[in-house]
Design a protein around this motif. Structure first.
Motif, PDB file in Angstrom:
ATOM      1  N   THR A  11       0.770  -1.118   0.057  1.00  0.00           N
ATOM      2  CA  THR A  11       0.136  -0.126  -0.085  1.00  0.00           C
ATOM      3  C   THR A  11       0.851   1.255   0.144  1.00  0.00           C
ATOM      4  O   THR A  11       1.611   1.420   0.881  1.00  0.00           O
ATOM      5  N   CYS A  12       0.526   2.215  -0.631  1.00  0.00           N
ATOM      6  CA  CYS A  12       1.483   3.478  -0.998  1.00  0.00           C
ATOM      7  C   CYS A  12       0.542   4.720  -1.108  1.00  0.00           C
ATOM      8  O   CYS A  12      -0.832   4.652  -1.044  1.00  0.00           O
ATOM      9  N   GLN A  13       1.360   5.661  -0.677  1.00  0.00           N
ATOM     10  CA  GLN A  13       0.334   6.984  -0.704  1.00  0.00           C
ATOM     11  C   GLN A  13       0.053   7.719  -2.257  1.00  0.00           C
ATOM     12  O   GLN A  13       0.909   7.585  -3.285  1.00  0.00           O
ATOM     13  N   CYS A  14      -1.348   7.929  -2.247  1.00  0.00           N
ATOM     14  CA  CYS A  14      -1.821   8.621  -3.553  1.00  0.00           C
ATOM     15  C   CYS A  14      -1.011   9.989  -3.801  1.00  0.00           C
ATOM     16  O   CYS A  14      -1.094  10.711  -2.759  1.00  0.00           O
ATOM     17  N   HIS A  15      -0.481  10.159  -4.965  1.00  0.00           N
ATOM     18  CA  HIS A  15      -0.004  11.510  -5.441  1.00  0.00           C
ATOM     19  C   HIS A  15      -1.250  12.347  -5.501  1.00  0.00           C
ATOM     20  O   HIS A  15      -0.724  13.750  -5.617  1.00  0.00           O
ATOM     21  N   ASN A  16      -2.308  12.158  -5.643  1.00  0.00           N
ATOM     22  CA  ASN A  16      -3.274  12.980  -5.981  1.00  0.00           C
ATOM     23  C   ASN A  16      -4.144  13.639  -4.504  1.00  0.00           C
ATOM     24  O   ASN A  16      -4.348  14.660  -4.414  1.00  0.00           O
ATOM     25  N   CYS A  17      -4.592  12.708  -3.874  1.00  0.00           N
ATOM     26  CA  CYS A  17      -5.701  12.948  -2.614  1.00  0.00           C
ATOM     27  C   CYS A  17      -4.494  12.867  -1.293  1.00  0.00           C
ATOM     28  O   CYS A  17      -4.938  13.276  -0.309  1.00  0.00           O
ATOM     29  N   GLY A  18      -3.444  12.090  -1.566  1.00  0.00           N
ATOM     30  CA  GLY A  18      -2.546  11.920  -0.060  1.00  0.00           C
ATOM     31  C   GLY A  18      -2.954  10.640   0.597  1.00  0.00           C
ATOM     32  O   GLY A  18      -2.280  10.487   1.616  1.00  0.00           O
ATOM     33  N   ASN A  19      -3.908  10.058   0.242  1.00  0.00           N
ATOM     34  CA  ASN A  19      -4.252   8.739   1.333  1.00  0.00           C
ATOM     35  C   ASN A  19      -3.526   7.885   1.011  1.00  0.00           C
ATOM     36  O   ASN A  19      -2.633   7.511  -0.094  1.00  0.00           O
ATOM     37  N   TRP A  20      -3.458   6.865   1.890  1.00  0.00           N
ATOM     38  CA  TRP A  20      -2.371   5.567   1.800  1.00  0.00           C
ATOM     39  C   TRP A  20      -3.399   4.540   1.283  1.00  0.00           C
ATOM     40  O   TRP A  20      -3.830   3.684   2.045  1.00  0.00           O
ATOM     41  N   ALA A  21      -3.904   4.619   0.031  1.00  0.00           N
ATOM     42  CA  ALA A  21      -4.744   3.883  -0.515  1.00  0.00           C
ATOM     43  C   ALA A  21      -4.388   3.287  -2.007  1.00  0.00           C
ATOM     44  O   ALA A  21      -5.227   2.913  -2.665  1.00  0.00           O
ATOM     45  N   GLY A  22      -3.159   3.583  -2.298  1.00  0.00           N
ATOM     46  CA  GLY A  22      -2.560   3.214  -3.656  1.00  0.00           C
ATOM     47  C   GLY A  22      -2.211   1.771  -3.570  1.00  0.00           C
ATOM     48  O   GLY A  22      -1.406   1.343  -2.680  1.00  0.00           O
ATOM     49  N   HIS A  23      -2.654   0.923  -4.601  1.00  0.00           N
ATOM     50  CA  HIS A  23      -2.347  -0.284  -5.019  1.00  0.00           C
ATOM     51  C   HIS A  23      -1.747  -0.578  -6.455  1.00  0.00           C
ATOM     52  O   HIS A  23      -2.251   0.101  -7.353  1.00  0.00           O
ATOM     53  N   VAL A  24      -0.977  -1.678  -6.683  1.00  0.00           N
ATOM     54  CA  VAL A  24      -0.090  -1.734  -8.101  1.00  0.00           C
ATOM     55  C   VAL A  24      -1.277  -2.575  -8.917  1.00  0.00           C
ATOM     56  O   VAL A  24      -1.413  -3.772  -8.456  1.00  0.00           O
ATOM     57  N   ILE A  25      -1.756  -2.194  -9.856  1.00  0.00           N
ATOM     58  CA  ILE A  25      -2.845  -2.926 -10.767  1.00  0.00           C
ATOM     59  C   ILE A  25      -2.155  -3.121 -11.985  1.00  0.00           C
ATOM     60  O   ILE A  25      -1.853  -2.032 -12.657  1.00  0.00           O
ATOM     61  N   LYS A  26      -2.460  -4.112 -12.439  1.00  0.00           N
ATOM     62  CA  LYS A  26      -2.361  -4.375 -14.085  1.00  0.00           C
ATOM     63  C   LYS A  26      -3.724  -4.438 -14.699  1.00  0.00           C
ATOM     64  O   LYS A  26      -4.732  -5.006 -14.491  1.00  0.00           O
TER      65      LYS A  26
END
Length: 122
Positions: free
Chosen positions: A23-38
């Motif tokens: 889980t990583c930080q979103c560069h748009n909203c700043g929340n820690w809800a980013g996942h790597v998706i294909k």
């Protein structure tokens, strides 16, 4: 006789192997809800996938809150997490500061604040 055909596009998504659970930080909203998706987009005819629009698909970091997608190549911080940089460094909110050695936390067992009378009920 009238025949109606529907054409469109559908995107199949899955987590990228090696990035599961990161889980990583979103560069748009700043929340820690980013996942790597294909993502694999397909051309559909009458809701049936017919032709892939990309052979290898796209690797993106996608936020599950604001749906912002950014190419994985532009996120070296996420690529470092896969190589063993760790994904466990998510900062937790509303955590107390680190404890000092040799005593209770501040505010415990010290009685009411000075200058204020204790509250009365009833």
């Amino acid at each position: 006789m009238c025949l109606i055909f529907t054409c469109g596009e559908h995107t199949f998504r899955k987590e990228v192997e090696g990035y599961e659970g990161i889980t990583c930080q979103c560069h748009n909203c700043g929340n820690w809800a980013g996942h790597v998706i294909k993502s694999n987009p397909w051309f559909t005819f009458c809701f049936v996938p017919i032709v892939p629009l990309s052979i290898h698909g796209y690797h993106d970091v996608v936020c599950h809150i604001c749906n912002f997608a950014q190419p994985l190549e532009n996120r070296p911080d996420v690529q470092a997490m896969r190589r063993g940089g760790g994904g466990d460094n998510i900062p937790m909110q509303n955590q107390p500061p680190p404890q000092q050695q040799g005593g209770p936390p501040p505010g415990w067992g010290q009685g009411p604040p000075q200058g204020q009378a204790p509250m009365r009920y009833g």
